[in-house]
Design a protein around this motif. Structure first.
Motif, mmCIF file in Angstrom:
data_model
loop_
_atom_site.group_PDB
_atom_site.id
_atom_site.type_symbol
_atom_site.label_atom_id
_atom_site.label_comp_id
_atom_site.label_asym_id
_atom_site.label_seq_id
_atom_site.Cartn_x
_atom_site.Cartn_y
_atom_site.Cartn_z
ATOM 1 N N LYS A 191 0.906 -1.205 -0.137
ATOM 2 C CA LYS A 191 -0.292 0.087 0.122
ATOM 3 C C LYS A 191 1.034 1.326 -0.067
ATOM 4 C CE LYS A 191 -3.378 -1.295 3.178
ATOM 5 N NZ LYS A 191 -3.879 -0.997 4.510
ATOM 6 N N THR A 192 0.675 2.106 -0.705
ATOM 7 C CA THR A 192 1.514 3.283 -1.028
ATOM 8 C C THR A 192 2.915 2.835 -0.776
ATOM 9 O OG1 THR A 192 0.752 4.157 1.097
ATOM 10 C CG2 THR A 192 -0.559 4.827 -0.812
ATOM 11 N N GLY A 193 3.564 2.118 -1.503
ATOM 12 C CA GLY A 193 4.811 2.030 -1.290
ATOM 13 C C GLY A 193 5.334 1.207 -0.118
ATOM 14 N N LYS A 194 4.482 0.905 0.835
ATOM 15 C CA LYS A 194 5.236 0.197 2.083
ATOM 16 C C LYS A 194 4.323 -1.155 1.948
ATOM 17 C CE LYS A 194 7.673 2.679 5.019
ATOM 18 N NZ LYS A 194 8.860 2.269 5.500
ATOM 19 N N HIS A 210 2.702 -3.995 4.166
ATOM 20 C CA HIS A 210 2.061 -4.174 5.349
ATOM 21 C C HIS A 210 2.185 -5.809 5.738
ATOM 22 C CE1 HIS A 210 0.385 -0.231 6.191
ATOM 23 N NE2 HIS A 210 0.689 0.062 4.834
#
Ligand code: ADP
Length: 295
Positions: free
Chosen positions: A253-256, A258
């Motif tokens: 999610k958005t580059g990270k 989880h």
């Protein structure tokens, strides 16, 4: 009614061992058979629907031996297969009337009444004259349910019914399915966890032909309370976390990345306690068999 599946095994001619010693007990209500593609769900559904033979094991519907008494079983059965072919140039109304005739409902008036109420039930009355070939995916699925309900079946099998439906169609289909099931056994095979959490009072997880879990969704989720922890990490650190923790799922999610891990004690290290979901139950079971963390 009770469906008892006992030590069922099936190996196809090409050597694929599709069902390995499958045992399940299924009562009235909605039962979810959850597993990834290729798990053996359709093989099991087709065997229960008397459309293919098992190599070993037994299936009983109360006292009825399903594998031996195919004709009797078919009279009690409603089946919506995964690949549901429709005659594109026939209207829904005519097709249902035809199927009702095939199922032995000979009286024209009785058939007309039945077809009318089925179409009403699946919300297709206003589209009843349209050719099936013009139906959307959701409309075809609802038509499929209507045909499966002809003859008041006691056992209804729906194989991957929500695959390919848009969210609104899926919702309509959920509403329709959840009206069934009180006095019937409805078996729903799916690879979509939400199908099970929304609809099913009991379920099983199947993977590589084996039953990995059977029980009730609520109990399964409650048993994971306090054992699921999540953290957002840099995605190149995944192998490091995998070597230290039991990572059951990952989501970018958005580059990270989880990640969610399963363990009995708090890992510390920036992890936060997460509320368990049925997805955690599913992934923690199948992650022992298939790699769910490839990114
Ligand atoms: P699912 O419905 O869970 O996707 P299936 O029951 O369709 O799983 O398939 C289970 C395994 O058996 C897969 O590996 C599939 O390729 C194989 N299989 C299914 N049907 C046949 C068949 N008729 N002949 C040979 N292999 C099959």
């Amino acid at each position: 009614m009770k469906l008892s599946i006992n030590a069922l095994s099936k190996t196809y001619a090409n050597g694929v061992h599709a069902l390995k010693d499958v045992s399940l007990t299924i009562s009235n209500g909605m039962f979810g058979l959850l597993g990834p593609n290729g798990a053996g769900k359709s093989s099991l559904m087709r065997t229960i629907a008397t459309l293919q033979e098992a190599d070993q094991g037994s299936i009983f519907l109360d006292d009825l031996n399903v594998l031996k008494n195919k004709t009797e079983v078919r009279q009690l059965l409603g089946y919506l297969p995964q690949e549901f072919g429709v005659y594109p140039k026939v209207s829904a109304e005519r097709m249902l009337d035809h199927i009702a005739q095939l199922k032995g409902i000979e009286n024209t008036g009785e058939r007309k009444e039945l077809v009318g109420s089925l179409l009403e039930n699946v919300n297709l009355s206003k589209d009843r004259k349209k050719h099936l070939g013009t139906y959307s995916g959701g409309m075809k699925q609802r038509f499929g349910i209507a045909q499966a309900l002809i003859g008041s079946p006691k056992l209804i099998i729906v194989d991957e019914p929500t695959a390919g439906l848009d969210p609104a169609e899926r919702n309509r289909f959920y509403n329709l399915l959840s009206q069934l099931g009180e006095n019937t056994i409805v078996i729903l095979s799916t690879h979509i966890v939400e199908d099970v959490s929304t609809l099913c009072s009991s379920f099983a997880i199947i993977c590589q032909g084996e039953v990995l879990y059977a029980g009730e969704p609520d109990n399964a989720v409650n048993a994971m309370e306090g054992k699921i922890f999540s953290k957002a990490i840099d995605k190149d650190k995944l192998p490091h976390y995998q070597s230290q923790f039991k990572v059951i799922s990952t989501q970018l999610k958005t580059g990270k990345l989880h990640i969610r891990v399963l363990q009995d004690t708090e890992p510390g290290n920036g992890f936060v306690t997460a509320t368990p979901t049925l997805e955690d139950v599913y992934f923690s079971n199948i992650s022992t068999r298939v790699d769910v963390n490839t990114i």
